[in-house]
Design a protein around this motif. Structure first.
Motif, PDB file in Angstrom:
ATOM      1  N   ASP A   1       0.819  -1.213   0.000  1.00 52.86           N
ATOM      2  CA  ASP A   1       0.000   0.000   0.000  1.00 52.86           C
ATOM      3  C   ASP A   1       0.852   1.261   0.000  1.00 52.86           C
ATOM      4  O   ASP A   1       0.426   2.306  -0.504  1.00 52.86           O
ATOM      5  CB  ASP A   1      -0.901   0.017   1.235  1.00 52.86           C
ATOM      6  CG  ASP A   1      -1.750  -1.235   1.342  1.00 52.86           C
ATOM      7  OD1 ASP A   1      -2.784  -1.302   0.651  1.00 52.86           O
ATOM      8  OD2 ASP A   1      -1.363  -2.151   2.098  1.00 52.86           O
ATOM      9  N   ILE A   2       2.034   1.162   0.583  1.00 51.81           N
ATOM     10  CA  ILE A   2       2.908   2.323   0.728  1.00 51.81           C
ATOM     11  C   ILE A   2       4.266   1.968   0.145  1.00 51.81           C
ATOM     12  O   ILE A   2       4.913   1.008   0.592  1.00 51.81           O
ATOM     13  CB  ILE A   2       3.064   2.711   2.210  1.00 51.81           C
ATOM     14  CG1 ILE A   2       1.685   3.038   2.806  1.00 51.81           C
ATOM     15  CG2 ILE A   2       4.013   3.883   2.365  1.00 51.81           C
ATOM     16  CD1 ILE A   2       1.672   3.063   4.309  1.00 51.81           C
ATOM     17  N   VAL A   3       4.699   2.709  -0.846  1.00 47.87           N
ATOM     18  CA  VAL A   3       6.002   2.496  -1.458  1.00 47.87           C
ATOM     19  C   VAL A   3       6.999   3.449  -0.805  1.00 47.87           C
ATOM     20  O   VAL A   3       6.869   4.667  -0.902  1.00 47.87           O
ATOM     21  CB  VAL A   3       5.953   2.712  -2.983  1.00 47.87           C
ATOM     22  CG1 VAL A   3       7.356   2.575  -3.583  1.00 47.87           C
ATOM     23  CG2 VAL A   3       5.002   1.726  -3.630  1.00 47.87           C
ATOM     24  N   GLY A   4       7.965   2.886  -0.125  1.00 47.38           N
ATOM     25  CA  GLY A   4       8.960   3.694   0.570  1.00 47.38           C
ATOM     26  C   GLY A   4       9.848   2.820   1.418  1.00 47.38           C
ATOM     27  O   GLY A   4       9.700   1.589   1.449  1.00 47.38           O
ATOM     28  N   THR A   5      10.777   3.440   2.113  1.00 50.54           N
ATOM     29  CA  THR A   5      11.767   2.705   2.896  1.00 50.54           C
ATOM     30  C   THR A   5      11.547   2.870   4.388  1.00 50.54           C
ATOM     31  O   THR A   5      11.134   3.948   4.859  1.00 50.54           O
ATOM     32  CB  THR A   5      13.194   3.163   2.547  1.00 50.54           C
ATOM     33  OG1 THR A   5      14.132   2.537   3.440  1.00 50.54           O
ATOM     34  CG2 THR A   5      13.344   4.676   2.651  1.00 50.54           C
ATOM     35  N   VAL A   6      11.829   1.829   5.140  1.00 53.17           N
ATOM     36  CA  VAL A   6      11.734   1.896   6.594  1.00 53.17           C
ATOM     37  C   VAL A   6      12.774   2.844   7.177  1.00 53.17           C
ATOM     38  O   VAL A   6      12.661   3.256   8.337  1.00 53.17           O
ATOM     39  CB  VAL A   6      11.888   0.498   7.231  1.00 53.17           C
ATOM     40  CG1 VAL A   6      10.709  -0.390   6.888  1.00 53.17           C
ATOM     41  CG2 VAL A   6      13.209  -0.160   6.812  1.00 53.17           C
TER      42      VAL A   6
END
Length: 320
Positions: free
Chosen positions: A39-44
């Motif tokens: 659902d969310i494209v990104g990095t921790v």
């Protein structure tokens, strides 16, 4: 429960997300690469994104399965491993504590237990197979992957000590579908089949272990669990497993050699390490369904082996 699942586009995540949803959880997937369950494209490593995700979705618990892995060593600098595997874990732990969570599931790896001495095995002079359970040590990871994963485990332990959050650290054995990136013989399905004797599990079993841990860790505090198919061997087998593994295998599975010969496969001539997954069974009631006997049953019935093999598998992040 509203769960944040990191690594939702990865091999484990794409099996774990639907399993969680099937039993009624709402899964919010976060991954650097798009995917069916992301659902969310990104990095921790992006703390602002993590805080926004927690606020916007009412996250109630975290399953942190996202990471850079051992094959990524040739693709990414050491600093990227620190950013994702260490800082990313810290970001999630801090956000979980601030949100008042009572549990946190961290996907770790048995790889951090494999020092150069363990890896060398018989060729390094070992006189018996290494028996690897949660008490094995001292741990001396041999690469940046292992170093950052053990560092993340220490953060998990610290946050339990300081804040009381229950944490399950799941050190998974092998479940990747692609070929081994270092071993040449045997290759493909033959190697994977052999590894169910001592160091592999299916991705389905790995996913189920996370489901069980999500419920089971609630009253346990901080615990580390090795995940692997149940081994048939005992500690008393370790010396002969180094010297003559086929003889040991024949005691437990007299039919193995004939079934392997018919398939054109080879059994290992020695086994240098055994992953003991007994603690997960004792404390969580989890036992992998697929074991070496399952492999032999498939061979006897001329079915496809009950595990995934895809020599062309590529991590979704590498396809970006």
């Amino acid at each position: 429960m509203k769960l944040l699942l990191t690594g939702s586009s990865g091999w484990l995540g794409r099996h774990l997300a639907p399993r969680l949803e099937a039993i009624g959880h709402k899964v919010i997937g976060l991954d650097i690469a798009p995917g069916d369950h992301t659902d969310i494209v990104g990095t921790v490593a992006d703390r602002t994104l993590i805080d926004k995700t927690f606020r916007g979705h009412g996250i109630e618990a975290v399953i942190h399965a996202g990471a850079l892995h051992k094959p990524d060593i040739v693709r990414y600098p050491n600093s990227a491993f620190v950013d994702v595997n260490v800082t990313g874990t810290l970001n999630l732990l801090e956000a979980a504590v601030q949100a008042g969570h009572d549990r946190f599931i961290f996907t770790s790896t048995t790889s951090l237990m494999i020092s150069e001495t363990v890896r060398a095995g018989r060729e390094g002079g070992a006189e018996q197979a290494f028996w690897l359970d949660e008490e094995f040590g001292p741990l001396k990871p041999r690469n940046i992957y292992g170093v950052t994963k053990i560092s993340a485990e220490h953060l998990c332990r610290l946050f339990h000590k300081l804040h009381g959050i229950n944490v399950a650290v799941l050190r998974t054995g092998r479940f990747f579908p692609e070929d081994d990136d270092t071993l040449i013989m045997p290759s493909g399905p033959n190697l994977k089949a052999n590894e169910f004797l001592n160091r592999r599990l299916t991705v389905e079993d790995a996913a189920e272990a996370h489901v069980v841990a999500l419920n089971g860790i609630a009253d346990l505090g901080f615990e580390t669990f090795i995940l692997s198919a149940p081994t048939p061997f005992g500690r008393t087998d370790c010396a002969q497993l180094i010297a003559n593994a086929p003889a040991v295998i024949a005691r437990y599975y007299p039919e193995a050699k004939a079934l392997y010969d018919k398939k054109g496969w080879i059994l290992p001539d020695h086994i240098d390490r055994i992953y003991d997954a007994g603690k997960a069974e004792r404390l969580l009631g989890f036992r992998s369904k697929t074991d070496f006997a399952s492999i032999l049953a498939a061979l006897a019935e001329e079915r496809e082996p009950p595990f995934h093999h895809d020599p062309h598998y590529l991590s979704p992040k590498e396809a970006l």
